[in-house]
Scaffold this active site. Structure first.
Site, PDB file in Angstrom:
ATOM      1  N   SER A 146       2.668 -63.124 -24.510  1.00 52.18           N
ATOM      2  CA  SER A 146       2.900 -61.807 -23.902  1.00 52.18           C
ATOM      3  C   SER A 146       4.305 -61.348 -24.274  1.00 52.18           C
ATOM      4  O   SER A 146       5.187 -62.177 -24.534  1.00 52.18           O
ATOM      5  CB  SER A 146       2.797 -61.922 -22.381  1.00 52.18           C
ATOM      6  N   TYR A 158       4.273 -65.354 -13.962  1.00 52.42           N
ATOM      7  CA  TYR A 158       3.630 -64.959 -15.225  1.00 52.42           C
ATOM      8  C   TYR A 158       4.599 -65.131 -16.392  1.00 52.42           C
ATOM      9  O   TYR A 158       4.268 -65.725 -17.423  1.00 52.42           O
ATOM     10  CB  TYR A 158       3.158 -63.506 -15.117  1.00 52.42           C
TER      11      TYR A 158
HETATM   12  N1  LIG Z   1      -3.342 -56.542 -21.154  1.00 55.52           N
HETATM   13  C1  LIG Z   1      -2.078 -56.696 -21.432  1.00 55.52           C
HETATM   14  O1  LIG Z   1      -1.308 -55.728 -21.406  1.00 55.52           O
HETATM   15  C2  LIG Z   1      -1.524 -58.038 -21.799  1.00 55.52           C
HETATM   16  C3  LIG Z   1      -0.196 -58.083 -22.197  1.00 55.52           C
HETATM   17  C4  LIG Z   1       0.358 -59.280 -22.580  1.00 55.52           C
HETATM   18  C5  LIG Z   1      -0.420 -60.421 -22.581  1.00 55.52           C
HETATM   19  N2  LIG Z   1      -1.715 -60.377 -22.191  1.00 55.52           N
HETATM   20  C6  LIG Z   1      -2.472 -61.624 -22.246  1.00 55.52           C
HETATM   21  O2  LIG Z   1      -3.633 -61.431 -23.001  1.00 55.52           O
HETATM   22  C7  LIG Z   1      -4.665 -62.300 -22.528  1.00 55.52           C
HETATM   23  C8  LIG Z   1      -5.910 -61.493 -22.257  1.00 55.52           C
HETATM   24  O3  LIG Z   1      -5.638 -60.571 -21.217  1.00 55.52           O
HETATM   25  P1  LIG Z   1      -6.478 -59.232 -20.971  1.00 55.52           P
HETATM   26  O4  LIG Z   1      -5.510 -58.134 -20.924  1.00 55.52           O
HETATM   27  O5  LIG Z   1      -7.638 -59.175 -21.894  1.00 55.52           O
HETATM   28  O6  LIG Z   1      -6.923 -59.513 -19.479  1.00 55.52           O
HETATM   29  P2  LIG Z   1      -8.342 -59.471 -18.760  1.00 55.52           P
HETATM   30  O7  LIG Z   1      -8.039 -59.664 -17.326  1.00 55.52           O
HETATM   31  O8  LIG Z   1      -9.108 -58.293 -19.194  1.00 55.52           O
HETATM   32  O9  LIG Z   1      -9.057 -60.764 -19.364  1.00 55.52           O
HETATM   33  C9  LIG Z   1      -8.676 -62.072 -19.019  1.00 55.52           C
HETATM   34  C10 LIG Z   1      -9.915 -62.925 -18.982  1.00 55.52           C
HETATM   35  O10 LIG Z   1      -9.532 -64.260 -18.664  1.00 55.52           O
HETATM   36  C11 LIG Z   1     -10.498 -64.768 -17.782  1.00 55.52           C
HETATM   37  N3  LIG Z   1      -9.972 -65.889 -17.001  1.00 55.52           N
HETATM   38  C12 LIG Z   1      -9.082 -65.839 -15.967  1.00 55.52           C
HETATM   39  N4  LIG Z   1      -8.910 -67.064 -15.468  1.00 55.52           N
HETATM   40  C13 LIG Z   1      -9.689 -67.897 -16.193  1.00 55.52           C
HETATM   41  C14 LIG Z   1      -9.946 -69.281 -16.141  1.00 55.52           C
HETATM   42  N5  LIG Z   1      -9.375 -70.073 -15.227  1.00 55.52           N
HETATM   43  N6  LIG Z   1     -10.807 -69.806 -17.050  1.00 55.52           N
HETATM   44  C15 LIG Z   1     -11.417 -69.027 -17.957  1.00 55.52           C
HETATM   45  N7  LIG Z   1     -11.224 -67.705 -18.047  1.00 55.52           N
HETATM   46  C16 LIG Z   1     -10.359 -67.155 -17.172  1.00 55.52           C
HETATM   47  C17 LIG Z   1     -10.878 -63.594 -16.902  1.00 55.52           C
HETATM   48  O11 LIG Z   1     -12.123 -63.811 -16.241  1.00 55.52           O
HETATM   49  C18 LIG Z   1     -10.911 -62.458 -17.908  1.00 55.52           C
HETATM   50  O12 LIG Z   1     -12.191 -62.268 -18.480  1.00 55.52           O
HETATM   51  C19 LIG Z   1      -4.083 -63.000 -21.305  1.00 55.52           C
HETATM   52  O13 LIG Z   1      -3.599 -64.279 -21.671  1.00 55.52           O
HETATM   53  C20 LIG Z   1      -2.939 -62.095 -20.894  1.00 55.52           C
HETATM   54  O14 LIG Z   1      -1.941 -62.784 -20.193  1.00 55.52           O
HETATM   55  C21 LIG Z   1      -2.271 -59.211 -21.792  1.00 55.52           C
END
Ligand SMILES: NC(=O)c1ccc[n+]([C@@H]2O[C@H](COP(=O)([O-])OP(=O)(O)OC[C@H]3O[C@@H](n4cnc5c(N)ncnc54)[C@H](O)[C@@H]3O)[C@@H](O)[C@H]2O)c1
Length: 282
Positions: A146, A158
């Site tokens: 991230s 986080y």
């Molecule tokens: N969206 C953003 O702006 C952003 C920014 C920086 C980093 N990220 C990172 O990108 C990745 C994806 O995030 P996203 O934005 O698609 O979020 P999202 O919430 O849409 O998807 C995350 C997925 O992870 C799953 N999950 C959560 N806990 C879990 C577990 N214990 N076991 C298995 N699956 C689990 C959830 O059910 C969900 O489907 C994450 O690691 C997040 O930290 C996202």
């Protein structure tokens, strides 16, 4: 776009029921990979139903429930994949699952801290321990970090979990490199997903103010880099950490300073201070 070296090869993507994980799974499948998508929900996510797929010509994505914090579940997955792979190496693991917790240090409760670190840091560690033994030369591990891992983002648990994931990525890149396994990290900025839907409006506005491209990101833009890093097109890239954030982290807040100075509404009193600050940075 399709990426080389993935056709017919098995790839695991965690947290793939939606958001970036689903986009990564679909793009990898469009490059011919046999994708095993895992997430918390029991039922197959809508997005993997044939009619819903952006490119139905690729092989189907298979789905199974797996909580990334569950060590036994990882071991069961490893056993099942080993049987299916019949000695062929697992091509890639994308540690994408993640949760956020928007609380400052003083407001972070111990159980929230533990929960966030368990999913975002321990999960990828367990995944690598379970699946790296199935990998070989040309295999790849990608950890989804991230921009919080490149900055002092206010979300204490986080941010700490994602900085930890950077360290784990480098340890794994060094340990697995001699086996021909490449380990990298990708750092998304503010991407429109379920995770950011709940972000306070002020956070969204501040992000736009601080992002040189002046827009938020899309899941497909993250998936492109993920597929590239898992493919043979990235055959000599290991230990790399690449932001997909519209320039947010590298700008380091200086866009705000630059815009403020240019902005005619900036008060005459403030302008010399900002200019002096800029000169000090030279
Ligand atoms: N969206 C953003 O702006 C952003 C920014 C920086 C980093 N990220 C990172 O990108 C990745 C994806 O995030 P996203 O934005 O698609 O979020 P999202 O919430 O849409 O998807 C995350 C997925 O992870 C799953 N999950 C959560 N806990 C879990 C577990 N214990 N076991 C298995 N699956 C689990 C959830 O059910 C969900 O489907 C994450 O690691 C997040 O930290 C996202």
């Amino acid at each position: 776009m399709t990426y080389p070296g993935l056709a017919g090869r098995m790839v695991v993507v965690t947290g793939a029921a939606g958001g970036q994980g689903a986009a990564e799974a679909l793009l990898l499948a469009a490059s011919g990979a046999r994708v095993v998508a895992v997430d918390l929900q029991a039922q197959v996510p809508e997005v993997f139903a044939a009619g819903d797929r952006s490119d139905p010509s690729g092989p189907p994505v298979s789905y199974r429930r797996l909580d990334v914090t569950d060590e036994d579940a990882w071991q069961r997955l490893a056993r099942d994949l080993a049987a299916e792979l019949q000695g062929n190496p697992l091509r890639a693991l994308v540690n994408n699952a993640g949760i956020t917790h928007r609380a400052r240090l003083g407001e972070t409760r111990r159980d929230d801290w533990d929960r966030v670190l368990a999913v975002n840091l321990t999960g990828p560690m367990l995944g690598m321990q379970a699946l790296a033994p199935l990998m070989g030369p040309g295999s790849s591990i990608l950890n989804i970090g991230s921009s919080a891992a490149l900055t002092a983002h206010y979300t204490a648990a986080y941010t700490a979990s994602k900085w930890g994931l950077r360290g784990l990525t480098q340890v794994a890149a060094t340990e697995y490199g001699p086996r021909g396994i490449r380990v990298n990290a990708l750092h998304p900025g503010f991407i429109e997903t379920e995770m950011t839907r709940g972000a306070p409006p002020a956070m969204r506005e501040a992000q736009l103010t601080l992002t040189p491209l002046e827009r938020l990101g899309r899941v497909e833009e993250v998936a492109e880099l993920a597929a590239f890093l898992c493919s043979d097109a990235a055959a000599y890239i290991a230990g790399a950490e690449i932001p997909v954030d519209g320039g947010f982290a590298s700008a380091g807040g200086s866009k705000y300073m630059s815009d403020s100075i240019r902005d005619a509404s900036t008060s005459a009193a403030l302008r010399p201070t900002l200019v002096a600050m800029l000169h000090k940075l030279d």
